[in-house]
Structure formats: structure tokens, C-alpha cells
Scaffold this active site. Structure first.
Site, short mmCIF file in Angstrom:
data_model
loop_
_atom_site.label_atom_id
_atom_site.label_comp_id
_atom_site.label_asym_id
_atom_site.label_seq_id
_atom_site.Cartn_x
_atom_site.Cartn_y
_atom_site.Cartn_z
N LYS A 11 -1.26 -3.10 -5.44
CA LYS A 11 -2.48 -3.71 -6.02
C LYS A 11 -3.68 -3.46 -5.10
O LYS A 11 -3.53 -3.27 -3.89
CB LYS A 11 -2.31 -5.21 -6.26
CG LYS A 11 -2.12 -6.07 -5.00
CD LYS A 11 -3.41 -6.58 -4.36
CE LYS A 11 -3.15 -7.30 -3.05
NZ LYS A 11 -4.05 -7.13 -1.99
N ALA A 102 -0.99 -2.56 4.67
CA ALA A 102 -2.24 -1.92 4.28
C ALA A 102 -3.18 -2.81 3.47
O ALA A 102 -4.30 -2.44 3.19
CB ALA A 102 -1.93 -0.66 3.47
N ALA A 105 -0.26 -4.96 -0.91
CA ALA A 105 0.85 -5.80 -1.41
C ALA A 105 2.15 -5.04 -1.60
O ALA A 105 2.94 -5.38 -2.48
CB ALA A 105 0.44 -6.53 -2.70
N GLY A 107 4.93 -4.98 0.25
CA GLY A 107 6.10 -5.86 0.46
C GLY A 107 6.26 -6.83 -0.70
O GLY A 107 7.38 -7.08 -1.17
N ASP A 141 1.10 -13.16 -3.17
CA ASP A 141 0.81 -12.01 -4.05
C ASP A 141 1.99 -11.66 -4.97
O ASP A 141 1.84 -10.82 -5.86
CB ASP A 141 0.50 -10.76 -3.21
CG ASP A 141 -0.89 -10.81 -2.60
OD1 ASP A 141 -1.73 -11.59 -3.08
OD2 ASP A 141 -1.13 -10.05 -1.64
O1 C5P Z 1 1.55 -16.05 1.10
P1 C5P Z 1 1.61 -14.97 2.10
O2 C5P Z 1 2.98 -14.79 2.70
O3 C5P Z 1 1.03 -13.67 1.65
O4 C5P Z 1 0.70 -15.46 3.31
C1 C5P Z 1 0.61 -14.73 4.52
C2 C5P Z 1 -0.31 -15.47 5.46
O5 C5P Z 1 -1.63 -15.55 4.95
C3 C5P Z 1 0.11 -16.88 5.77
O6 C5P Z 1 -0.06 -17.03 7.18
C4 C5P Z 1 -0.86 -17.77 5.07
O7 C5P Z 1 -1.17 -18.88 5.85
C5 C5P Z 1 -2.08 -16.88 4.90
N1 C5P Z 1 -2.67 -17.15 3.58
C6 C5P Z 1 -3.68 -18.10 3.46
N2 C5P Z 1 -4.19 -18.35 2.21
C7 C5P Z 1 -3.74 -17.69 1.13
C8 C5P Z 1 -2.72 -16.72 1.24
C9 C5P Z 1 -2.20 -16.47 2.49
O8 C5P Z 1 -4.12 -18.70 4.43
N3 C5P Z 1 -4.27 -17.97 -0.07
#
Ligand code: C5P
Length: 314
Positions: A11, A102, A105, A107, A141
Site C-alpha cells: 500500500k 519501507a 506495509a 509485513g 495496517d
Molecule cells: O500497529 P503497528 O504494529 O503498525 O504499530 C507500530 C508502532 O507504531 C507501534 O509502536 C505503535 O505505537 C505506533 N503506532 C501509533 N499509532 C498508530 C499506529 C501505530 O502510535 N495509529
């Protein structure tokens, strides 16, 4: 069938605004997300033993339980223990095309494909929204990567409203292989530098959402106006990532000069994309970019906008 092969789409973010700080520690976002045809191939295969195995030849992709694809299988196993007990374990093979780390998304797309694949392999009969709810437990994501296409994403990024996208657009994506951005670092840095601009509560977030939903980017997508869409490209992460990554900032500046519709960093970076009106224009821009920056460390890909996230291969 004992084996399913799926394509998991990357994405890009056409719009990413960081709106506030949530009580759960995450950030409240407003995004317009777009699937592109740059895909990994994920194969899920039944094996006779009660194990989850991950195979991937990419040196930066772990084959252990830290891999989000492994965690997707472990989550399904935990929620549906009878299925694995009855049908055996699973071997997940990941053929990587999407650059790692990158902001594309990759992973999350792999995890989404494992959810869809295991639903088929183990005859679970889950709906798309059930798969997305499971996906939200794995990462913000993942729900988008299950359905894909074009969507307005709010909340942590997991609240999705599908919209009709401009499927005719193409894109050139570039990333220096040695450059990586940690997403937690990007959020923490953004909070430290811009936390005082955050909107304070749910009411303010909803008001801002309403503005964005009726604002320039969403209108441009709805009107299928590619020039207008390019004028409204926006990513708040650029404010902290580009100053800390001068090579990526220079890459963005070079790409913006090549003559595409518009250029933006995707997600927390460091990949950068330029929109193009046709495949021929995308190929021309990619060739120009290669001549302007003949660095062997620079990866360049072309893709088109895609209308789905995970789909069966063949
Ligand atoms: O949800 P995900 O695993 O992609 O989140 C990765 C990192 O990004 C986490 O440390 C999370 O705290 C931060 N994050 C955030 N706000 C979001 C999505 C992710 O602070 N809306």
C-alpha cells in the site's frame, strides 16, 4: 486443497494526517490508503506436524515468531485450535517483492495473506470483517491489507471506509536499500516535535475527520481527478523523517523534478513514490530516475493502483 497461493499487495498513503494521541498509546490518524500492484506471493501449505513454519529467502525477513506472518498463523491457531489439530500444521512461504521496512506495509500484507490463506486451508468460513478484526490485533495496517483497494482509514488506521479509487493511475516507487525508518521512532519523534498541535479529544477528531472526508483529497478521488489528487498529497511523517534522512529527502526532490503528477513519502518511509497517468509515463519516469541517480543502492519499482489487497494467485 492442501495448498493456497496468494498475492499480497503493498500500500501507499495518498494522505496521512496525525491527529492526536489516543488513550491506548497509539496515534489517531486520518489516511487515504491505496493498494498497488507490487505484491509478495504467500503460499500456505498443510504439513503433517503440529507446527507453524515460515520460509523466506530474503535476508531481512525473520523466519521465526517475530515475523508478522508467523504471528498471524499463531493467532488463528489460538482462536481455532480444533482446525489445526484436525488438519495439521502450516508451512508459510513468502516470496518477497515488496521492499522491507519501507512504509509500504509489506509485513502487514503478508500477515493479511496468511489470515486469508488459513481461512481457506482450514475451512474456517470467516467473513472479511472477521478477518479484519483478527488483523487489527496484529497491526494497524493489517485490516486494510486484507481488503485493499482505496479506503479512508481512521482510528489507529484500522477503521476503514472503502471508496471508489482511480484504478487507472500508475506509480513509481523508490527506496534506498540501506535506508530504514523505525515506525515507533517516527511516531515518537512526531509526538516530541508536534505533540502540542494534537487535537485533544474525540469530538475534535471527529470534526477534523468530517473536514477531511469532504476535503480536497477525498473529493479528487471521488471525481477521479488525478491532477487534483496530486495537489492534495500529504504525509505528516515527512516533517520528521525527511530532515533525519537527507538521502531520502534528496530522492524525493529529484523524483519531484522528473515530471510526474506528484511525489510523496509513503507511511513512515523511507520509500517515496511519484504518481503517473499511464504505464508508459511510469516507465519513462523510472528510467529518468535511474539516470539521475545511478546509485546501485537505489531500488526502483513501477506498479499500478490495485483494487484489492489479498487475492488468490491464479
Ligand atoms: O500497529 P503497528 O504494529 O503498525 O504499530 C507500530 C508502532 O507504531 C507501534 O509502536 C505503535 O505505537 C505506533 N503506532 C501509533 N499509532 C498508530 C499506529 C501505530 O502510535 N495509529
Amino acid at each position: 486443497m492442501r495448498l493456497y497461493s496468494l498475492l499480497a499487495a503493498a500500500k501507499i498513503n495518498l494522505y496521512l494526517e496525525i491527529v492526536g494521541s489516543r488513550p491506548d498509546g497509539f496515534h489517531e490518524l486520518i489516511m487515504v490508503m491505496q493498494s498497488v500492484s507490487l505484491c509478495d506471493r504467500i503460499t500456505v501449505r498443510s504439513i503433517g506436524v503440529d507446527e507453524i513454519r515460515v520460509r523466506c529467502e530474503h535476508p531481512l525477513v525473520p523466519a521465526d515468531e517475530t515475523n508478522l506472518a508467523y504471528r498471524a498463523a499463531a493467532l488463528i491457531k489460538e482462536r481455532f485450535p480444533a482446525a489445526m489439530a484436525q488438519l495439521g500444521g502450516v508451512e508459510i512461504t513468502i516470496e518477497k517483492q515488496i521492499p522491507v521496512g519501507a512504509g509500504l506495509a509489506g509485513g502487514s500484507a503478508n500477515a493479511a495473506a496468511v489470515l486469508v490463506g488459513l481461512d481457506l486451508l482450514w475451512n474456517l468460513g470467516l467473513t472479511q470483517s472477521e478477518l479484519q478484526e483478527l488483523g487489527a490485533e496484529l497491526g494497524s495496517d493489517v485490516p486494510f491489507c486484507v481488503s485493499g483497494g482505496t479506503a479512508i482509514a481512521t482510528g489507529r488506521g484500522e477503521q476503514l471506509d472503502a471508496i471508489s479509487g482511480i484504478d487507472t493511475l500508475h506509480v513509481v516507487i523508490a527506496k534506498y536499500e540501506a535506508e530504514f525508518v523505525s515506525t515507533p521512532w517516527a511516531y515518537q519523534t512526531y509526538r516530541a516535535e508536534y505533540g502540542d498541535t494534537y487535537l485533544a479529544g474525540v469530538k475534535d477528531w471527529q470534526a477534523r475527520q468530517a473536514e477531511v472526508r469532504s476535503g480536497g483529497m477525498v473529493r479528487a478521488v471521488a471525481h477521479r481527478d488525478a491532477q487534483d489528487l496530486a495537489q492534495h498529497l500529504c504525509n505528516d511523517f515527512e516533517k520528521v523523517v525527511l530532515p533525519a534522512h537527507p538521502k531520502t529527502a534528496a530522492l524525493k526532490a529529484t523524483m519531484a523534478e522528473l515530471g510526474g503528477l506528484g511525489t510523496l513519502m509513503s507511511g513512515s518511509g523511507p520509500s517515496v513514490f511519484t504518481l503517473a497517468e499511464s504505464e508508459a509515463q511510469a516507465e519513462e519516469l523510472a528510467t529518468k530516475l535511474r539516470s539521475a541517480l545511478p546509485d546501485p543502492d537505489l531500488g526502483i519499482w513501477t506498479a499500478r493502483f490495485a483494487s484489492s489487497g489479498v487475492q488468490l494467485d491464479g
